[in-house]
Design an enzyme around this catalytic site. Sequence first.
Site, mmCIF file in Angstrom:
data_model
loop_
_atom_site.group_PDB
_atom_site.id
_atom_site.type_symbol
_atom_site.label_atom_id
_atom_site.label_comp_id
_atom_site.label_asym_id
_atom_site.label_seq_id
_atom_site.Cartn_x
_atom_site.Cartn_y
_atom_site.Cartn_z
ATOM 1 N N ARG A 144 64.349 42.693 28.916
ATOM 2 C CA ARG A 144 63.352 43.694 29.363
ATOM 3 C C ARG A 144 64.054 44.907 29.975
ATOM 4 O O ARG A 144 63.604 46.039 29.803
ATOM 5 C CB ARG A 144 62.390 43.045 30.348
ATOM 6 C CG ARG A 144 61.479 42.017 29.655
ATOM 7 C CD ARG A 144 60.520 41.382 30.598
ATOM 8 N NE ARG A 144 59.603 42.305 31.228
ATOM 9 C CZ ARG A 144 58.858 41.961 32.271
ATOM 10 N NH1 ARG A 144 58.947 40.725 32.745
ATOM 11 N NH2 ARG A 144 58.050 42.818 32.847
ATOM 12 N N VAL A 174 57.266 46.507 36.664
ATOM 13 C CA VAL A 174 58.629 46.431 37.199
ATOM 14 C C VAL A 174 59.534 47.464 36.529
ATOM 15 O O VAL A 174 60.691 47.600 36.899
ATOM 16 C CB VAL A 174 59.192 44.998 37.011
ATOM 17 C CG1 VAL A 174 58.404 43.996 37.851
ATOM 18 C CG2 VAL A 174 59.224 44.573 35.545
ATOM 19 N N HIS A 225 55.127 44.318 42.547
ATOM 20 C CA HIS A 225 55.719 43.141 41.888
ATOM 21 C C HIS A 225 57.223 43.308 41.685
ATOM 22 O O HIS A 225 57.832 42.598 40.876
ATOM 23 C CB HIS A 225 55.015 42.863 40.560
ATOM 24 C CG HIS A 225 53.611 42.410 40.744
ATOM 25 N ND1 HIS A 225 52.679 42.408 39.714
ATOM 26 C CD2 HIS A 225 52.942 41.951 41.825
ATOM 27 C CE1 HIS A 225 51.517 41.971 40.180
ATOM 28 N NE2 HIS A 225 51.633 41.680 41.446
ATOM 29 N N CYS A 248 77.010 38.538 50.163
ATOM 30 C CA CYS A 248 77.456 37.243 50.706
ATOM 31 C C CYS A 248 78.254 36.429 49.686
ATOM 32 O O CYS A 248 78.650 35.295 50.000
ATOM 33 C CB CYS A 248 76.227 36.429 51.146
ATOM 34 S SG CYS A 248 75.271 35.778 49.754
ATOM 35 N N GLY A 267 45.348 50.899 32.854
ATOM 36 C CA GLY A 267 46.150 50.039 31.987
ATOM 37 C C GLY A 267 46.404 48.664 32.544
ATOM 38 O O GLY A 267 47.505 48.120 32.440
ATOM 39 N N LEU A 317 42.319 50.709 27.859
ATOM 40 C CA LEU A 317 42.041 50.737 26.415
ATOM 41 C C LEU A 317 40.700 50.068 26.139
ATOM 42 O O LEU A 317 39.977 50.443 25.223
ATOM 43 C CB LEU A 317 43.152 49.977 25.672
ATOM 44 C CG LEU A 317 43.309 50.167 24.170
ATOM 45 C CD1 LEU A 317 43.575 51.638 23.842
ATOM 46 C CD2 LEU A 317 44.439 49.287 23.628
HETATM 47 C C1 BV8 Z 1 50.205 35.174 44.947
HETATM 48 C C2 BV8 Z 1 56.417 40.565 37.918
HETATM 49 C C3 BV8 Z 1 49.823 34.277 47.149
HETATM 50 C C4 BV8 Z 1 57.284 39.773 37.022
HETATM 51 C C5 BV8 Z 1 54.141 39.668 37.866
HETATM 52 C C6 BV8 Z 1 43.692 31.263 40.036
HETATM 53 C C7 BV8 Z 1 42.792 32.277 40.294
HETATM 54 C C8 BV8 Z 1 43.241 33.463 40.891
HETATM 55 C C9 BV8 Z 1 44.602 33.658 41.212
HETATM 56 C C10 BV8 Z 1 45.472 32.638 40.942
HETATM 57 C C11 BV8 Z 1 45.039 31.470 40.372
HETATM 58 N N1 BV8 Z 1 46.108 30.664 40.220
HETATM 59 C C12 BV8 Z 1 47.224 31.301 40.672
HETATM 60 C C13 BV8 Z 1 46.836 32.503 41.119
HETATM 61 C C14 BV8 Z 1 47.671 33.486 41.710
HETATM 62 C C15 BV8 Z 1 48.480 34.237 40.639
HETATM 63 C C16 BV8 Z 1 47.574 34.755 39.550
HETATM 64 O O1 BV8 Z 1 46.882 35.727 39.730
HETATM 65 N N2 BV8 Z 1 47.642 34.047 38.371
HETATM 66 C C17 BV8 Z 1 46.793 34.498 37.237
HETATM 67 C C18 BV8 Z 1 47.584 34.269 35.967
HETATM 68 C C19 BV8 Z 1 45.489 33.735 37.264
HETATM 69 N N3 BV8 Z 1 49.051 35.316 41.387
HETATM 70 C C20 BV8 Z 1 50.251 35.104 41.979
HETATM 71 O O2 BV8 Z 1 50.949 34.104 41.863
HETATM 72 C C21 BV8 Z 1 50.713 36.251 42.875
HETATM 73 N N4 BV8 Z 1 51.120 35.746 44.141
HETATM 74 O O3 BV8 Z 1 49.042 35.027 44.638
HETATM 75 O O4 BV8 Z 1 50.765 34.798 46.162
HETATM 76 C C22 BV8 Z 1 49.150 35.485 47.806
HETATM 77 C C23 BV8 Z 1 47.791 35.618 47.797
HETATM 78 C C24 BV8 Z 1 47.189 36.719 48.460
HETATM 79 C C25 BV8 Z 1 47.912 37.710 49.086
HETATM 80 C C26 BV8 Z 1 49.273 37.521 49.049
HETATM 81 C C27 BV8 Z 1 49.890 36.431 48.371
HETATM 82 C C28 BV8 Z 1 51.960 36.947 42.257
HETATM 83 C C29 BV8 Z 1 51.563 37.635 41.020
HETATM 84 C C30 BV8 Z 1 52.730 38.517 40.523
HETATM 85 C C31 BV8 Z 1 53.481 37.852 39.398
HETATM 86 N N5 BV8 Z 1 54.444 38.788 38.801
HETATM 87 N N6 BV8 Z 1 55.038 40.583 37.406
HETATM 88 C C32 BV8 Z 1 57.347 40.347 35.642
HETATM 89 O O5 BV8 Z 1 56.814 41.426 35.366
HETATM 90 O O6 BV8 Z 1 57.993 39.695 34.823
HETATM 91 S S1 BV8 Z 1 52.531 39.677 37.212
HETATM 92 C C33 BV8 Z 1 52.628 40.595 35.726
HETATM 93 O O7 BV8 Z 1 51.496 40.192 34.995
HETATM 94 C C34 BV8 Z 1 52.490 42.092 35.877
HETATM 95 O O8 BV8 Z 1 53.195 42.610 36.975
HETATM 96 C C35 BV8 Z 1 50.972 42.268 36.023
HETATM 97 O O9 BV8 Z 1 50.601 42.050 37.355
HETATM 98 C C36 BV8 Z 1 50.454 41.129 35.182
HETATM 99 C C37 BV8 Z 1 50.103 41.642 33.836
HETATM 100 O O10 BV8 Z 1 48.879 42.287 33.967
HETATM 101 P P1 BV8 Z 1 48.713 43.777 33.389
HETATM 102 O O11 BV8 Z 1 49.781 44.651 33.933
HETATM 103 O O12 BV8 Z 1 47.306 44.139 33.605
HETATM 104 O O13 BV8 Z 1 49.066 43.607 31.822
HETATM 105 P P2 BV8 Z 1 48.184 42.862 30.699
HETATM 106 O O14 BV8 Z 1 49.056 42.738 29.513
HETATM 107 O O15 BV8 Z 1 47.515 41.642 31.249
HETATM 108 O O16 BV8 Z 1 47.003 43.925 30.373
HETATM 109 C C38 BV8 Z 1 47.339 45.168 29.834
HETATM 110 C C39 BV8 Z 1 46.037 45.978 29.835
HETATM 111 O O17 BV8 Z 1 46.362 47.281 29.340
HETATM 112 C C40 BV8 Z 1 44.974 45.378 28.909
HETATM 113 O O18 BV8 Z 1 43.707 45.440 29.585
HETATM 114 C C41 BV8 Z 1 44.983 46.315 27.679
HETATM 115 O O19 BV8 Z 1 43.686 46.515 27.175
HETATM 116 C C42 BV8 Z 1 45.461 47.622 28.303
HETATM 117 N N7 BV8 Z 1 46.217 48.467 27.375
HETATM 118 C C43 BV8 Z 1 47.065 48.065 26.378
HETATM 119 N N8 BV8 Z 1 47.584 49.158 25.748
HETATM 120 C C44 BV8 Z 1 47.048 50.264 26.379
HETATM 121 C C45 BV8 Z 1 46.189 49.820 27.432
HETATM 122 N N9 BV8 Z 1 45.515 50.657 28.242
HETATM 123 C C46 BV8 Z 1 45.671 52.003 28.000
HETATM 124 N N10 BV8 Z 1 46.492 52.504 27.015
HETATM 125 C C47 BV8 Z 1 47.173 51.679 26.180
HETATM 126 N N11 BV8 Z 1 47.960 52.178 25.230
#
Ligand code: BV8
Length: 225
Positions: free
Chosen positions: A55, A89, A105, A135, A171, A195
């Site tokens: 990446r 990121v 993130h 370290c 997005g 989108l």
């Molecule tokens: C946490 C870094 C405690 C690494 C990332 C059950 C229910 C609810 C929540 C949870 C659950 N079980 C577990 C959880 C918590 C979990 C979570 O949410 N899981 C999900 C899967 C259910 N969350 C966590 O673990 C978080 N930590 O909760 O800690 C806490 C709680 C409260 C307060 C503090 C702490 C940590 C989450 C972070 C993980 N790391 N990234 C890496 O990048 O490798 S997450 C990663 O995935 C991204 O950073 C981003 O957040 C996510 C992806 O989402 P999007 O960016 O929206 O991308 P996606 O592909 O999904 O969508 C793209 C969109 O763009 C689409 O809608 C598409 O239509 C649109 N699009 C596409 N092309 C275009 C466009 N729009 C416009 N133009 C275009 N051309």
Amino acid sequence: MKIVVLTGAGISAESGLGTFRDQDGLWTKYDLEEVATPEGFARNPALVHEFYNARRANCLESLPNAAHEALAKLERSTQHELTIVTQNVDNLHERAGAAQVIHMHGELMRGLCAACDARWDAPATMQPDDPCPSCAAPATRPDVVWFGEIPYHMDRIAAVVSAADLFVAIGTSAEVYPAAGLVELAQGETLELNLEPSARTNAFDARRFGPATEIVPAWVAELTG
Ligand code: BV8
């Protein structure tokens, strides 16, 4: 106006950076549990570094697009006060000229020592036995927030979102929390630019659909006249 923008992978899609959930997204090629959790890193750090090295290379060969540039222009405008909060990121917001970017993130271009918490500018490729520059422990990882880990800057983000006159999500599929829940903290107007409708589209006052490189510059032009 005080404006807060939350961006997701969709804003970088047209720069050639894969999104996560789209049909050919990253999570169709890699198991999230294996490459984006602390448990996965403990089991197989080489696989995780391979994933983030790929990446990082993809990001280095990509360029910011018109949506990144429009937000950097809005940040420079004197009419409004813009804060960019991103789930991404990649460093395309900064390479487009934006200065006020909060990476909730983490950042692909940063290294983190799991032993002493030191942080540094990451080399293009990282290996499991790379010594920490502070370290010397062989515990270096990408400085990104994995699932199950607490996102960065949450207090500051909650403060700017609740104080915003306008909160705009760009997005993002609104599937990952706490990012997807930020719209509920917004006291001002809320707008979704994506989108297609996200999982939280009904939480927004207004929405516009289309490619980010079209709808974001159009929206910024309305604001900056
Ligand atoms: C946490 C870094 C405690 C690494 C990332 C059950 C229910 C609810 C929540 C949870 C659950 N079980 C577990 C959880 C918590 C979990 C979570 O949410 N899981 C999900 C899967 C259910 N969350 C966590 O673990 C978080 N930590 O909760 O800690 C806490 C709680 C409260 C307060 C503090 C702490 C940590 C989450 C972070 C993980 N790391 N990234 C890496 O990048 O490798 S997450 C990663 O995935 C991204 O950073 C981003 O957040 C996510 C992806 O989402 P999007 O960016 O929206 O991308 P996606 O592909 O999904 O969508 C793209 C969109 O763009 C689409 O809608 C598409 O239509 C649109 N699009 C596409 N092309 C275009 C466009 N729009 C416009 N133009 C275009 N051309």
